[in-house]
Design a protein around this motif. Sequence first.
Motif, PDB file in Angstrom:
ATOM      1  N   PRO A  83      -3.788  -4.221  -1.251  1.00  0.00           N
ATOM      2  CA  PRO A  83      -2.762  -3.673  -2.147  1.00  0.00           C
ATOM      3  C   PRO A  83      -2.214  -2.359  -1.580  1.00  0.00           C
ATOM      4  O   PRO A  83      -2.973  -1.468  -1.190  1.00  0.00           O
ATOM      5  CB  PRO A  83      -3.524  -3.436  -3.457  1.00  0.00           C
ATOM      6  CG  PRO A  83      -4.784  -4.256  -3.331  1.00  0.00           C
ATOM      7  CD  PRO A  83      -5.111  -4.253  -1.869  1.00  0.00           C
ATOM      8  N   THR A  85       0.730   0.699  -2.368  1.00  0.00           N
ATOM      9  CA  THR A  85       1.574   1.219  -3.455  1.00  0.00           C
ATOM     10  C   THR A  85       2.779   2.002  -2.964  1.00  0.00           C
ATOM     11  O   THR A  85       3.605   2.423  -3.778  1.00  0.00           O
ATOM     12  CB  THR A  85       0.755   2.136  -4.387  1.00  0.00           C
ATOM     13  OG1 THR A  85       0.241   3.241  -3.631  1.00  0.00           O
ATOM     14  CG2 THR A  85      -0.390   1.371  -5.033  1.00  0.00           C
ATOM     15  N   THR A 100       7.462   4.231  -4.613  1.00  0.00           N
ATOM     16  CA  THR A 100       6.101   3.883  -5.022  1.00  0.00           C
ATOM     17  C   THR A 100       6.116   2.794  -6.089  1.00  0.00           C
ATOM     18  O   THR A 100       7.011   2.746  -6.939  1.00  0.00           O
ATOM     19  CB  THR A 100       5.362   5.115  -5.556  1.00  0.00           C
ATOM     20  OG1 THR A 100       6.117   5.680  -6.641  1.00  0.00           O
ATOM     21  CG2 THR A 100       5.193   6.164  -4.464  1.00  0.00           C
ATOM     22  N   ASP A 102       3.148   2.066  -7.914  1.00  0.00           N
ATOM     23  CA  ASP A 102       2.220   2.363  -8.998  1.00  0.00           C
ATOM     24  C   ASP A 102       3.001   2.953 -10.170  1.00  0.00           C
ATOM     25  O   ASP A 102       3.931   3.716 -10.004  1.00  0.00           O
ATOM     26  CB  ASP A 102       1.101   3.299  -8.544  1.00  0.00           C
ATOM     27  CG  ASP A 102       1.599   4.529  -7.814  1.00  0.00           C
ATOM     28  OD1 ASP A 102       2.787   4.558  -7.457  1.00  0.00           O
ATOM     29  OD2 ASP A 102       0.804   5.453  -7.594  1.00  0.00           O
ATOM     30  N   TYR A 110       1.666  -2.928  -7.301  1.00  0.00           N
ATOM     31  CA  TYR A 110       1.491  -2.724  -5.866  1.00  0.00           C
ATOM     32  C   TYR A 110       2.153  -3.894  -5.150  1.00  0.00           C
ATOM     33  O   TYR A 110       2.503  -4.915  -5.770  1.00  0.00           O
ATOM     34  CB  TYR A 110      -0.003  -2.672  -5.496  1.00  0.00           C
ATOM     35  CG  TYR A 110      -0.812  -3.792  -6.099  1.00  0.00           C
ATOM     36  CD1 TYR A 110      -0.892  -5.047  -5.479  1.00  0.00           C
ATOM     37  CD2 TYR A 110      -1.487  -3.617  -7.312  1.00  0.00           C
ATOM     38  CE1 TYR A 110      -1.610  -6.079  -6.049  1.00  0.00           C
ATOM     39  CE2 TYR A 110      -2.213  -4.648  -7.881  1.00  0.00           C
ATOM     40  CZ  TYR A 110      -2.269  -5.876  -7.251  1.00  0.00           C
ATOM     41  OH  TYR A 110      -2.973  -6.900  -7.826  1.00  0.00           O
TER      42      TYR A 110
END
Length: 403
Positions: A83, A85, A100, A102, A110
């Motif tokens: 994963p 992010t 990003t 997240d 992710y």
Amino acid sequence: MPGTLPAALPATTHVAIIGAGPTGLALAVTLAEAGVDFVLLDRQAEGANTSRAAVVHARTLEVLDEIDPTGSLSAELVGRGIPVTRFRIRDGARPLAAITFDGLPTAHSYALMVPQDRTEAVLLERLRSLGGEVHRPYEVTGVRQDEDGEGVTLTTATGETLRASYAVGADGMHSTVREAAGIGFTGSSYGESFVLADVVMDWAPGPGEVSLVFAPAGPTVVAPLPGEASAAGAPGAGRYRVVATVSDAPAEPDLAFVQALLDARAPGQATVTGLVWSSRFRIHHRVADRYRSGRLLLAGDAAHVHSPAGGQGMNTGIQDGHALGRALARALASGNPGDLDAYGATRRPVALRVVALTDRMTRVAHLRNPALRAVRNTLLPLFARVPALRKRLATELAELNYR
């Protein structure tokens, strides 16, 4: 085993699926979950044993959760990947902007870096647990709809025939089903070739991000992959996917070619110590004029192809497969083929949007005019400071707008 004859095809089925890549497998699993009879055929003797597509986005993981509400299907795939992010845009070694994932409104905030062969393996394991299988190797050479519209007859290269209520082309850009249906494939191609390589290297930005690197010669994407780290043991050491546009690439780029490419575009950032796999390919941006012609339907690359920018292709195909599986289950239950019209009405606009997004990303990354590059490199950091714009792009890349 080499030389083993393929298992005999049944005489009839409700749904014939041509192509057992991620799209065909997702469709087959969805039909199996719904209790719909199908036959899944592929012309290759074995499934994918190379990584090819390497990212699974949040919306696709949500779709896997819809297929298997226990969450074990997505959990199995996540367990085989990395994963990530953060998606960062760079000009050479200089960071310009970061996006990003997240904080996005999803249980999977992710991008999952995982080779395509692992994605296919997880889907195939699920299919087999439901009693399904892939019929290999069967090359479909003829597809004919009945004049009365009651069914479809498929013919293979070795003379077998299969009768089906519906046939789905999940058989890629050069789709036999699309050709038989007489469906146009509108669009064009990019002039450059693309280099794809899985390498072991020390990469200065490290495995915590996917990097899009701008350079006058063309853009390069570097993304971490699960695998053994290099012997150097540096923080950025490990296995990575490299995708780059090149005016004239060799058919199988070697280690020296990849190292020279990275030296030119990201000076001082990469030391390549091993080459796992490499290839060269050309990219088109095309969308089928429609997704259905009578009892013939299209999904995945048979319906849309585009630039690899953003890693959207396999994800859109898996989502096609799941949506079409549900639509076919409804149509077969109701006895009304018209129930399938909603599939194309929903999924074709998604493909048009994906093609437009990836084309914009590709053209922005390919700017060669120094003045335009300077403007781009000035504006990107400014845009990235606006939270709403960052979230909008992250949501689009994650395909969460296509729920």
